[in-house]
Design a protein around this motif. Structure first.
Motif, mmCIF file in Angstrom:
data_model
loop_
_atom_site.group_PDB
_atom_site.id
_atom_site.type_symbol
_atom_site.label_atom_id
_atom_site.label_comp_id
_atom_site.label_asym_id
_atom_site.label_seq_id
_atom_site.Cartn_x
_atom_site.Cartn_y
_atom_site.Cartn_z
ATOM 1 N N GLU A 60 0.808 -1.216 0.000
ATOM 2 C CA GLU A 60 0.000 0.000 0.000
ATOM 3 C C GLU A 60 0.848 1.277 0.000
ATOM 4 N N PRO A 61 1.906 1.381 0.820
ATOM 5 C CA PRO A 61 2.741 2.586 0.724
ATOM 6 C C PRO A 61 3.426 2.721 -0.635
ATOM 7 N N ALA A 62 3.819 1.610 -1.245
ATOM 8 C CA ALA A 62 4.438 1.684 -2.573
ATOM 9 C C ALA A 62 3.439 2.224 -3.595
ATOM 10 N N MET A 63 2.197 1.786 -3.487
ATOM 11 C CA MET A 63 1.169 2.289 -4.398
ATOM 12 C C MET A 63 0.917 3.776 -4.153
ATOM 13 N N ALA A 64 0.870 4.189 -2.898
ATOM 14 C CA ALA A 64 0.670 5.603 -2.567
ATOM 15 C C ALA A 64 1.842 6.444 -3.064
ATOM 16 N N PHE A 65 3.045 5.917 -2.960
ATOM 17 C CA PHE A 65 4.230 6.628 -3.437
ATOM 18 C C PHE A 65 4.127 6.892 -4.935
ATOM 19 N N GLN A 66 3.681 5.891 -5.688
ATOM 20 C CA GLN A 66 3.558 6.050 -7.138
ATOM 21 C C GLN A 66 2.561 7.143 -7.510
ATOM 22 N N LEU A 67 1.581 7.382 -6.640
ATOM 23 C CA LEU A 67 0.597 8.437 -6.889
ATOM 24 C C LEU A 67 1.036 9.790 -6.333
ATOM 25 N N GLY A 68 2.161 9.800 -5.614
ATOM 26 C CA GLY A 68 2.664 11.045 -5.054
ATOM 27 C C GLY A 68 1.964 11.469 -3.775
ATOM 28 N N LEU A 69 1.353 10.527 -3.070
ATOM 29 C CA LEU A 69 0.654 10.844 -1.833
ATOM 30 C C LEU A 69 1.622 10.931 -0.655
ATOM 31 N N PRO A 70 1.349 11.806 0.300
ATOM 32 C CA PRO A 70 2.151 11.819 1.529
ATOM 33 C C PRO A 70 1.964 10.499 2.279
ATOM 34 N N ILE A 71 3.052 9.958 2.786
ATOM 35 C CA ILE A 71 3.018 8.648 3.447
ATOM 36 C C ILE A 71 3.661 8.773 4.820
ATOM 37 N N LEU A 72 2.987 8.201 5.791
ATOM 38 C CA LEU A 72 3.532 8.108 7.136
ATOM 39 C C LEU A 72 3.462 6.645 7.539
ATOM 40 N N ILE A 73 4.615 6.051 7.842
ATOM 41 C CA ILE A 73 4.667 4.649 8.253
ATOM 42 C C ILE A 73 5.138 4.593 9.697
ATOM 43 N N LEU A 74 4.370 3.925 10.522
ATOM 44 C CA LEU A 74 4.744 3.663 11.910
ATOM 45 C C LEU A 74 5.093 2.183 11.994
ATOM 46 N N ARG A 75 6.292 1.882 12.462
ATOM 47 C CA ARG A 75 6.753 0.492 12.519
ATOM 48 C C ARG A 75 6.911 0.061 13.967
ATOM 49 N N GLU A 76 6.266 -1.059 14.318
ATOM 50 C CA GLU A 76 6.386 -1.591 15.667
ATOM 51 C C GLU A 76 7.816 -2.089 15.898
ATOM 52 N N ARG A 77 8.332 -1.822 17.092
ATOM 53 C CA ARG A 77 9.682 -2.271 17.451
ATOM 54 C C ARG A 77 9.791 -3.780 17.265
ATOM 55 N N GLY A 78 10.858 -4.217 16.619
ATOM 56 C CA GLY A 78 11.091 -5.632 16.380
ATOM 57 C C GLY A 78 10.755 -6.066 14.965
ATOM 58 N N VAL A 79 9.968 -5.251 14.243
ATOM 59 C CA VAL A 79 9.646 -5.569 12.848
ATOM 60 C C VAL A 79 10.868 -5.241 12.003
ATOM 61 N N ILE A 80 11.276 -6.172 11.172
ATOM 62 C CA ILE A 80 12.463 -5.993 10.333
ATOM 63 C C ILE A 80 12.262 -4.803 9.399
ATOM 64 N N ALA A 81 13.238 -3.914 9.383
ATOM 65 C CA ALA A 81 13.193 -2.717 8.544
ATOM 66 C C ALA A 81 13.760 -3.032 7.170
ATOM 67 N N ASP A 82 12.955 -3.708 6.356
ATOM 68 C CA ASP A 82 13.394 -4.004 4.996
ATOM 69 C C ASP A 82 12.373 -3.478 4.008
ATOM 70 N N GLY A 83 12.744 -3.457 2.724
ATOM 71 C CA GLY A 83 11.835 -2.951 1.704
ATOM 72 C C GLY A 83 11.481 -1.500 1.970
ATOM 73 N N ILE A 84 10.216 -1.194 1.868
ATOM 74 C CA ILE A 84 9.768 0.182 2.070
ATOM 75 C C ILE A 84 9.878 0.613 3.523
ATOM 76 N N LEU A 85 10.096 -0.353 4.420
ATOM 77 C CA LEU A 85 10.241 -0.039 5.838
ATOM 78 C C LEU A 85 11.662 0.382 6.209
ATOM 79 N N GLU A 86 12.590 0.333 5.266
ATOM 80 C CA GLU A 86 13.956 0.778 5.538
ATOM 81 C C GLU A 86 13.982 2.283 5.696
ATOM 82 N N LYS A 87 14.751 2.748 6.655
ATOM 83 C CA LYS A 87 14.870 4.193 6.874
ATOM 84 C C LYS A 87 15.453 4.852 5.634
ATOM 85 N N GLY A 88 14.826 5.946 5.233
ATOM 86 C CA GLY A 88 15.319 6.721 4.106
ATOM 87 C C GLY A 88 14.726 6.348 2.766
#
Length: 137
Positions: A60-88
């Motif tokens: 869903e965030p990848a789809m929103a990114f393609q449309l140019g929508l503002p995205i805010l992702i909150l990640r629970e501690r312990g969830v692997i930061a990979d893919g779109i969840l990687e910082k930056g």
């Protein structure tokens, strides 16, 4: 009645922004990433006591990114930061929250206020811009 991705695309087009909460879903007690690879640039690595989130927290965030929508992702501690969840990856700081602490501890913090104000400002700009006619040049 449509395929899930088609329905999500329809919702995204009608949306002005996206908030995704990447909660823990699948626990990994012990694993090896890049198992059986011998590429110098991608060596194997250990994964222990980590969590995966739902694939929808990436889609869903990848789809929103393609449309140019503002995205805010909150990640629970312990969830692997990979893919779109990687910082930056999205360019915006992505906060990590801990469900074992009171929610107001984070929501009262300057970090949260700054982040949500930035996201709200981006969202207001989308709302305003969507009402403008297309530019010819």
């Amino acid at each position: 009645m449509d395929a899930p991705l088609k329905a999500i695309r329809r919702l995204m087009i009608e949306s002005n922004a996206l908030i995704t909460v990447a909660l823990r879903r699948t626990y990994i007690e012990r694993a090896i990433g890049n198992h059986m690879t011998d590429l110098a640039n991608h060596p194997s690595y250990a994964i222990a006591d980590q969590w995966l989130t739902s694939p929808w927290s990436h889609i869903e965030p990848a789809m929103a990114f393609q449309l140019g929508l503002p995205i805010l992702i909150l990640r629970e501690r312990g969830v692997i930061a990979d893919g779109i969840l990687e910082k930056g990856v999205l360019g915006t700081y992505m906060p990590e929250f801990d469900t074992s602490t009171p929610v107001n501890d984070y929501f009262d913090s300057p970090e949260w206020r700054d982040l949500i104000w930035k996201w709200e400002g981006q969202t207001r700009k989308v709302v305003e811009t969507k009402g403008n006619p297309p530019k010819l040049y």
